[in-house]
Design a protein around this motif. Structure first.
Motif, PDB file in Angstrom:
ATOM      1  N   CYS A  62      42.036  48.885  32.483  1.00 51.40           N
ATOM      2  CA  CYS A  62      40.615  49.365  32.345  1.00 51.40           C
ATOM      3  C   CYS A  62      39.243  49.704  33.278  1.00 51.40           C
ATOM      4  N   LEU A  63      39.918  48.322  34.223  1.00 56.09           N
ATOM      5  CA  LEU A  63      39.167  48.931  36.296  1.00 56.09           C
ATOM      6  C   LEU A  63      40.359  49.558  36.838  1.00 56.09           C
ATOM      7  N   GLN A  64      41.314  49.648  36.735  1.00 59.19           N
ATOM      8  CA  GLN A  64      42.670  50.338  37.214  1.00 59.19           C
ATOM      9  C   GLN A  64      41.786  51.955  36.650  1.00 59.19           C
ATOM     10  N   HIS A  65      41.366  52.336  35.568  1.00 59.76           N
ATOM     11  CA  HIS A  65      41.615  53.666  34.857  1.00 59.76           C
ATOM     12  C   HIS A  65      40.311  53.317  34.404  1.00 59.76           C
ATOM     13  N   SER A  66      38.813  53.329  35.703  1.00 59.97           N
ATOM     14  CA  SER A  66      37.709  53.702  35.118  1.00 59.97           C
ATOM     15  C   SER A  66      37.419  54.872  34.546  1.00 59.97           C
ATOM     16  N   GLU A  67      38.249  55.790  35.287  1.00 59.81           N
ATOM     17  CA  GLU A  67      37.193  57.433  35.209  1.00 59.81           C
ATOM     18  C   GLU A  67      37.963  57.843  33.220  1.00 59.81           C
ATOM     19  N   VAL A  68      38.259  57.288  32.620  1.00 58.43           N
ATOM     20  CA  VAL A  68      38.432  57.218  31.537  1.00 58.43           C
ATOM     21  C   VAL A  68      37.773  55.982  30.500  1.00 58.43           C
ATOM     22  N   HIS A  69      36.784  55.816  31.155  1.00 59.84           N
ATOM     23  CA  HIS A  69      35.913  54.766  30.145  1.00 59.84           C
ATOM     24  C   HIS A  69      34.538  55.545  30.681  1.00 59.84           C
ATOM     25  N   GLY A  70      33.572  54.046  30.537  1.00 59.49           N
ATOM     26  CA  GLY A  70      32.130  54.473  30.045  1.00 59.49           C
ATOM     27  C   GLY A  70      31.741  54.523  31.120  1.00 59.49           C
ATOM     28  N   GLN A  71      30.400  54.283  31.204  1.00 60.02           N
ATOM     29  CA  GLN A  71      29.745  53.995  32.700  1.00 60.02           C
ATOM     30  C   GLN A  71      29.881  52.572  33.049  1.00 60.02           C
ATOM     31  N   TRP A  72      29.701  51.601  31.931  1.00 59.09           N
ATOM     32  CA  TRP A  72      29.258  50.367  32.686  1.00 59.09           C
ATOM     33  C   TRP A  72      30.993  49.654  32.111  1.00 59.09           C
ATOM     34  N   ASN A  73      31.825  50.035  31.731  1.00 53.73           N
ATOM     35  CA  ASN A  73      33.722  49.724  32.331  1.00 53.73           C
ATOM     36  C   ASN A  73      33.117  48.816  33.108  1.00 53.73           C
ATOM     37  N   ASN A  75      31.785  47.385  35.054  1.00 51.16           N
ATOM     38  CA  ASN A  75      30.791  46.059  34.310  1.00 51.16           C
ATOM     39  C   ASN A  75      31.223  44.907  33.940  1.00 51.16           C
ATOM     40  N   PHE A  76      31.922  45.296  32.535  1.00 48.90           N
ATOM     41  CA  PHE A  76      31.618  44.811  31.132  1.00 48.90           C
ATOM     42  C   PHE A  76      33.586  43.902  31.418  1.00 48.90           C
ATOM     43  N   HIS A  77      34.474  44.524  32.568  1.00 48.36           N
ATOM     44  CA  HIS A  77      35.644  44.010  32.459  1.00 48.36           C
ATOM     45  C   HIS A  77      35.428  43.199  33.531  1.00 48.36           C
ATOM     46  N   LEU A  78      35.079  43.234  34.421  1.00 48.53           N
ATOM     47  CA  LEU A  78      34.661  42.193  35.770  1.00 48.53           C
ATOM     48  C   LEU A  78      34.215  41.439  35.105  1.00 48.53           C
ATOM     49  N   THR A  79      32.844  41.240  34.909  1.00 48.25           N
ATOM     50  CA  THR A  79      32.360  40.496  34.227  1.00 48.25           C
ATOM     51  C   THR A  79      33.068  39.662  33.393  1.00 48.25           C
ATOM     52  N   ARG A  80      34.230  39.994  32.293  1.00 47.06           N
ATOM     53  CA  ARG A  80      34.711  39.383  31.152  1.00 47.06           C
ATOM     54  C   ARG A  80      35.986  39.055  32.244  1.00 47.06           C
ATOM     55  N   GLN A  81      36.432  39.410  33.421  1.00 49.56           N
ATOM     56  CA  GLN A  81      38.143  38.812  34.064  1.00 49.56           C
ATOM     57  C   GLN A  81      36.963  37.598  35.509  1.00 49.56           C
ATOM     58  N   TYR A  82      35.766  37.580  34.768  1.00 48.81           N
ATOM     59  CA  TYR A  82      35.169  36.500  36.232  1.00 48.81           C
ATOM     60  C   TYR A  82      34.868  35.219  34.702  1.00 48.81           C
ATOM     61  N   LEU A  83      34.983  35.447  33.502  1.00 50.25           N
ATOM     62  CA  LEU A  83      34.560  34.599  33.381  1.00 50.25           C
ATOM     63  C   LEU A  83      35.713  33.697  32.434  1.00 50.25           C
ATOM     64  N   ILE A  84      36.791  34.594  32.487  1.00 46.88           N
ATOM     65  CA  ILE A  84      37.882  34.228  32.403  1.00 46.88           C
ATOM     66  C   ILE A  84      38.810  33.043  33.560  1.00 46.88           C
ATOM     67  N   LEU A  85      39.474  34.037  34.720  1.00 49.66           N
ATOM     68  CA  LEU A  85      39.692  33.664  35.478  1.00 49.66           C
ATOM     69  C   LEU A  85      38.769  32.935  36.810  1.00 49.66           C
ATOM     70  N   GLU A  86      37.300  32.795  36.628  1.00 50.48           N
ATOM     71  CA  GLU A  86      37.134  32.347  37.547  1.00 50.48           C
ATOM     72  C   GLU A  86      36.345  30.591  37.099  1.00 50.48           C
ATOM     73  N   ILE A 115      29.112  48.999  38.384  1.00 53.83           N
ATOM     74  CA  ILE A 115      29.772  48.551  39.696  1.00 53.83           C
ATOM     75  C   ILE A 115      30.604  49.446  39.785  1.00 53.83           C
ATOM     76  N   PRO A 116      30.899  50.594  40.945  1.00 54.93           N
ATOM     77  CA  PRO A 116      30.977  51.597  41.199  1.00 54.93           C
ATOM     78  C   PRO A 116      32.847  51.924  41.274  1.00 54.93           C
ATOM     79  N   THR A 117      33.290  52.769  40.502  1.00 52.30           N
ATOM     80  CA  THR A 117      35.280  53.151  40.533  1.00 52.30           C
ATOM     81  C   THR A 117      35.565  52.989  42.172  1.00 52.30           C
ATOM     82  N   LEU A 118      36.575  52.031  41.526  1.00 50.66           N
ATOM     83  CA  LEU A 118      37.394  51.734  43.714  1.00 50.66           C
ATOM     84  C   LEU A 118      38.153  53.292  43.577  1.00 50.66           C
TER      85      LEU A 118
END
Length: 174
Positions: A62-73, A75-86, A115-118
């Motif tokens: 999802c983080l690699q394909h932000s353009e085909v997801h919603g505006q807060w995509n 934020n949600f997926h990076l936050t979940r990665q933070y919770l799991i990975l960190e 969080i903008p699309t890279l």
């Protein structure tokens, strides 16, 4: 999840059905559509699964394909990665609506902290095509590598993910 075509259109993006994936650079011949086909085929192996792999697998893609997801995509997926990975939180399906609830509350008071699309192909080196054909142990190691690779590519936005992640921890993990 809505169709990638509809969401891309909302975002003013034309999807390509040829060559490498236009967003992550995956070595496909059918563009972003083949990238999503591979992702969806592999994701079906995780349905009902346990552990962190279904979640970090989805988050990375999802983080690699932000353009085909919603505006807060992001934020949600990076936050979940933070919770799991960190924070090493053992994620379960029941925790996702809880994180969504925290995210919804956060959005109300911080509507501009997106969080903008890279830039295209700067969202990590590993892609879903690097997982094709791997056996379980190697697959799990590569998914973890992929998730960390994508997570690190968003490094300058880790403080944003930490704020929401810590709100989640304070509400649901204490």
């Amino acid at each position: 999840m809505q169709s990638i075509e509809r969401q891309a259109q909302k975002n003013g993006v034309k999807l390509k059905d040829y060559g490498r994936c236009q967003f992550c650079g995956a070595k496909t011949k059918g563009g972003v559509f083949e990238c999503f086909d591979i992702f969806n085929d592999m994701a079906s192996n995780f349905v009902g699964g346990t552990g962190l792999f279904p979640f970090i697998f989805a988050d990375a893609h999802c983080l690699q394909h932000s353009e085909v997801h919603g505006q807060w995509n992001n934020n949600f997926h990076l936050t979940r990665q933070y919770l799991i990975l960190e924070k090493n939180i053992e994620w379960t399906y029941s925790k996702t609506p809880q994180l969504s609830h925290i995210m919804d509350q956060y959005k109300l008071s911080h509507p501009d902290v997106l969080i903008p699309t890279l830039p295209v192909q700067e969202r990590g080196e590993v892609t879903v095509t690097d997982l094709v054909g791997l056996k379980l142990k190697d697959l799990e190691m590569m998914i973890l590598k992929w998730a960390n690779d994508v997570y690190q590519s968003y490094g300058r936005f880790h403080p944003n993910a930490k704020v929401v992640g810590d709100l989640y921890i304070n509400r649901y993990e204490r």
